[in-house]
Scaffold this motif. Sequence first.
Motif, PDB file in Angstrom:
ATOM      1  N   ARG A 237     -72.760   6.429  43.608  1.00 29.00           N
ATOM      2  CA  ARG A 237     -73.388   5.119  43.690  1.00 29.00           C
ATOM      3  C   ARG A 237     -73.577   4.478  42.322  1.00 29.00           C
ATOM      4  N   SER A 238     -73.300   5.202  41.265  1.00 33.46           N
ATOM      5  CA  SER A 238     -73.408   4.680  39.905  1.00 33.46           C
ATOM      6  C   SER A 238     -72.519   5.501  38.997  1.00 33.46           C
ATOM      7  N   LEU A 239     -72.303   4.996  37.791  1.00 30.06           N
ATOM      8  CA  LEU A 239     -71.484   5.725  36.830  1.00 30.06           C
ATOM      9  C   LEU A 239     -72.144   7.042  36.451  1.00 30.06           C
ATOM     10  N   GLU A 240     -73.458   7.010  36.288  1.00 24.44           N
ATOM     11  CA  GLU A 240     -74.172   8.239  35.914  1.00 24.44           C
ATOM     12  C   GLU A 240     -73.997   9.315  36.988  1.00 24.44           C
ATOM     13  N   GLU A 241     -74.138   8.921  38.264  1.00 22.01           N
ATOM     14  CA  GLU A 241     -73.972   9.886  39.346  1.00 22.01           C
ATOM     15  C   GLU A 241     -72.541  10.390  39.422  1.00 22.01           C
ATOM     16  N   CYS A 242     -71.558   9.502  39.169  1.00 19.59           N
ATOM     17  CA  CYS A 242     -70.144   9.893  39.205  1.00 19.59           C
ATOM     18  C   CYS A 242     -69.845  10.962  38.156  1.00 19.59           C
ATOM     19  N   LEU A 243     -70.329  10.752  36.931  1.00 20.45           N
ATOM     20  CA  LEU A 243     -70.068  11.715  35.855  1.00 20.45           C
ATOM     21  C   LEU A 243     -70.828  13.019  36.093  1.00 20.45           C
ATOM     22  N   GLU A 244     -72.020  12.913  36.656  1.00 19.38           N
ATOM     23  CA  GLU A 244     -72.806  14.128  36.928  1.00 19.38           C
ATOM     24  C   GLU A 244     -72.124  14.984  37.996  1.00 19.38           C
ATOM     25  N   ILE A 245     -71.564  14.336  39.014  1.00 23.84           N
ATOM     26  CA  ILE A 245     -70.836  15.083  40.047  1.00 23.84           C
ATOM     27  C   ILE A 245     -69.654  15.820  39.434  1.00 23.84           C
ATOM     28  N   GLN A 246     -68.944  15.170  38.514  1.00 26.77           N
ATOM     29  CA  GLN A 246     -67.793  15.813  37.879  1.00 26.77           C
ATOM     30  C   GLN A 246     -68.218  16.969  36.982  1.00 26.77           C
ATOM     31  N   LEU A 247     -69.373  16.837  36.316  1.00 25.84           N
ATOM     32  CA  LEU A 247     -69.876  17.955  35.504  1.00 25.84           C
ATOM     33  C   LEU A 247     -70.204  19.151  36.390  1.00 25.84           C
ATOM     34  N   ARG A 248     -70.839  18.901  37.529  1.00 25.42           N
ATOM     35  CA  ARG A 248     -71.147  19.998  38.458  1.00 25.42           C
ATOM     36  C   ARG A 248     -69.871  20.601  39.012  1.00 25.42           C
ATOM     37  N   ASN A 249     -68.860  19.772  39.272  1.00 26.91           N
ATOM     38  CA  ASN A 249     -67.593  20.277  39.781  1.00 26.91           C
ATOM     39  C   ASN A 249     -66.922  21.207  38.776  1.00 26.91           C
ATOM     40  N   ARG A 250     -67.127  20.925  37.491  1.00 30.77           N
ATOM     41  CA  ARG A 250     -66.571  21.784  36.430  1.00 30.77           C
ATOM     42  C   ARG A 250     -67.484  22.970  36.106  1.00 30.77           C
ATOM     43  N   LYS A 251     -68.614  23.041  36.834  1.00 32.67           N
ATOM     44  CA  LYS A 251     -69.575  24.132  36.629  1.00 32.67           C
ATOM     45  C   LYS A 251     -70.123  24.159  35.202  1.00 32.67           C
ATOM     46  N   VAL A 252     -70.404  22.967  34.670  1.00 32.03           N
ATOM     47  CA  VAL A 252     -70.996  22.854  33.336  1.00 32.03           C
ATOM     48  C   VAL A 252     -72.475  23.220  33.422  1.00 32.03           C
ATOM     49  N   LYS A 253     -72.938  24.119  32.556  1.00 33.04           N
ATOM     50  CA  LYS A 253     -74.320  24.587  32.575  1.00 33.04           C
ATOM     51  C   LYS A 253     -75.153  23.972  31.458  1.00 33.04           C
ATOM     52  N   ASP A 254     -74.559  23.266  30.534  1.00 34.65           N
ATOM     53  CA  ASP A 254     -75.268  22.730  29.373  1.00 34.65           C
ATOM     54  C   ASP A 254     -76.217  21.611  29.810  1.00 34.65           C
ATOM     55  N   PRO A 255     -77.542  21.771  29.666  1.00 30.79           N
ATOM     56  CA  PRO A 255     -78.484  20.708  30.071  1.00 30.79           C
ATOM     57  C   PRO A 255     -78.374  19.460  29.207  1.00 30.79           C
ATOM     58  N   LEU A 256     -77.879  19.609  27.952  1.00 29.83           N
ATOM     59  CA  LEU A 256     -77.730  18.442  27.096  1.00 29.83           C
ATOM     60  C   LEU A 256     -76.710  17.463  27.674  1.00 29.83           C
ATOM     61  N   ALA A 257     -75.635  17.975  28.272  1.00 28.42           N
ATOM     62  CA  ALA A 257     -74.609  17.111  28.860  1.00 28.42           C
ATOM     63  C   ALA A 257     -75.203  16.267  29.990  1.00 28.42           C
ATOM     64  N   TYR A 258     -76.027  16.896  30.846  1.00 29.40           N
ATOM     65  CA  TYR A 258     -76.632  16.162  31.958  1.00 29.40           C
ATOM     66  C   TYR A 258     -77.643  15.139  31.449  1.00 29.40           C
ATOM     67  N   GLU A 259     -78.381  15.483  30.396  1.00 26.99           N
ATOM     68  CA  GLU A 259     -79.370  14.552  29.852  1.00 26.99           C
ATOM     69  C   GLU A 259     -78.690  13.313  29.257  1.00 26.99           C
ATOM     70  N   ILE A 260     -77.601  13.533  28.528  1.00 26.46           N
ATOM     71  CA  ILE A 260     -76.891  12.398  27.927  1.00 26.46           C
ATOM     72  C   ILE A 260     -76.287  11.518  29.015  1.00 26.46           C
ATOM     73  N   VAL A 261     -75.727  12.122  30.069  1.00 26.18           N
ATOM     74  CA  VAL A 261     -75.130  11.344  31.151  1.00 26.18           C
ATOM     75  C   VAL A 261     -76.183  10.522  31.883  1.00 26.18           C
ATOM     76  N   ARG A 262     -77.359  11.079  32.095  1.00 24.72           N
ATOM     77  CA  ARG A 262     -78.394  10.389  32.862  1.00 24.72           C
ATOM     78  C   ARG A 262     -79.101   9.293  32.074  1.00 24.72           C
ATOM     79  N   LYS A 263     -79.264   9.496  30.753  1.00 20.72           N
ATOM     80  CA  LYS A 263     -80.150   8.603  30.006  1.00 20.72           C
ATOM     81  C   LYS A 263     -79.515   7.910  28.800  1.00 20.72           C
ATOM     82  N   HIS A 264     -78.401   8.400  28.283  1.00 23.12           N
ATOM     83  CA  HIS A 264     -77.927   7.912  26.983  1.00 23.12           C
ATOM     84  C   HIS A 264     -76.442   7.537  26.982  1.00 23.12           C
TER      85      HIS A 264
END
Length: 525
Positions: A237-264
């Motif tokens: 429903r948004s660019l942030e959600e789209c990128l977050e879904i792809q990070l989860r699909n790649r099994k990325v565990k780094d919390p910094l990546a999710y924080e930057i995608v959501r807020k920065h």
Amino acid sequence: MAITIQQVQKQTQKLAMTPLMQQSLQLLQMPALELEQMALQEIEQNPFLEIAEDVEDDQASVEEDLAAGLESGSAEVEVDDKSSEGAEEPLPDPSVVADDSSGLPLGDEDKEEGVELPGEAEVAHFDDVDVNWDECYDGADSPVYYARSSDEEEHDLEDYVAARPDLRQQLKWQLQMSVATDAERRIGEYIIGNLDSDGYLRVPIEEIAADLGCKPQDVEKVLKLIQSFDPPGVAARSLEECLEIQLRNRKVKDPLAYEIVRKHLNFVKNKRIRTLAQKLGVSDDRVAQVVNLISSLDPKPGSRVQQDTVPYVEPDVIVKKLDDDYYIFVNEGRLSGLRLNGYYRALLQSKDAFSEEERKFALEKFKAAVWLLKNLERRKATLLRVTQAIMEHQRGFLEHGVSALKPLTLRQIADEVGMHESTIARVTSGKYVETPRGLFELKYFFTRGVQQDSGEELSNETVRQLIKELVESEDPANPLSDQAIVAILRKRGINIARRTVAKYRAQLGILPSRLRKTIDSANKD
């Protein structure tokens, strides 16, 4: 003065286009594929038209005949300033239409048979009611018409594979394999049907639930399922959600990546690495590593699987280099064998073959066939002459490529061939020419010029190519700004404004310098 209704007789002048003139203009605008389809449709409706069956066999020796004719100069159309040597074959008279069997022209020879063809007088005065094309083409070079043989090019079988399924078809197939209940399938199909071309869901969950009469929780459940489908990131429903879904699909565990995608994401877009690192309290290298990861994600997952329409282009004109000269061929395709049907023409010459009504119908079809053949001949001659004039101006392009492309306008070609600008526009619109440099639309060769210090004009297409080459060879750590490109071009004698460079750069799809800088070196705002 009172306003009254009254009859008034007034004499005015206006241009009335005959059906023949209208057809001539229509044929002139048609590209090769559309022209062939129109002619084949006309053949189905008009018994006086046919395509000779032996034409394809004759085309196998076209190249040999051309090579043999080079010595005498009878078949060449040279693209240079020198006149061709040897005898030249006169331009075919559009008023002459060859018979299919006897080969006699549709003229005085037919009258030797003793029966005058009905309506022949009207056809003979064809040019009196239209533009005198013979004067336009008087003295023109010999046209060479070329039809491709079916054996000339072998097509790869991959050209005929079935079309790929589009995004919605792929998602519906995955939905059928994943859900068990009809209610979930109904919700899933509704969601898939509302995805845009980029794969995003722009309809709120509450609106979907209201339309389907179900709970928002049920819609959310099916949406999460669809978001797990391929391609990753679809139905976000948004660019942030789209990128977050792809990070989860790649099994990325780094919390910094999710924080930057959501807020920065704004810092990532503008490559403000140092500012983002200071805000998060981490090193520049750490942020650069995460930003590189985010940059590898697809912000539009649906666009890469959308069904694209592949445009098929058939060249209307072919330019070939033989020895040291260039020769121009009009690509007629199957229409090279188009001719009058001898059987029906003979019936029309017979006095007892038709009733009066049938004879009237046959005569109309005969006239239509002659008109079509004459207009096709005019189109070929016009296309050949205009293309030859263009190639004479752009011979440097044929030899050296885009860097030698010269500025050219429709008016220059119109004045040279003695036609109106609108006619040149019709001839070049949608028509393609096959050259040793590739396949180009004829309009590609009409470009504006940029004044050089030497006084000569340089095509703006050449300037765009220079800008592209400068950007491709720049240092990624220190990309060239628009002003730097202006300075380099001025050293080469090309004076253009910075805004012109920015416009050409945007036309080429090149980002500004601050966005072209590599992540490793983007440590300043």
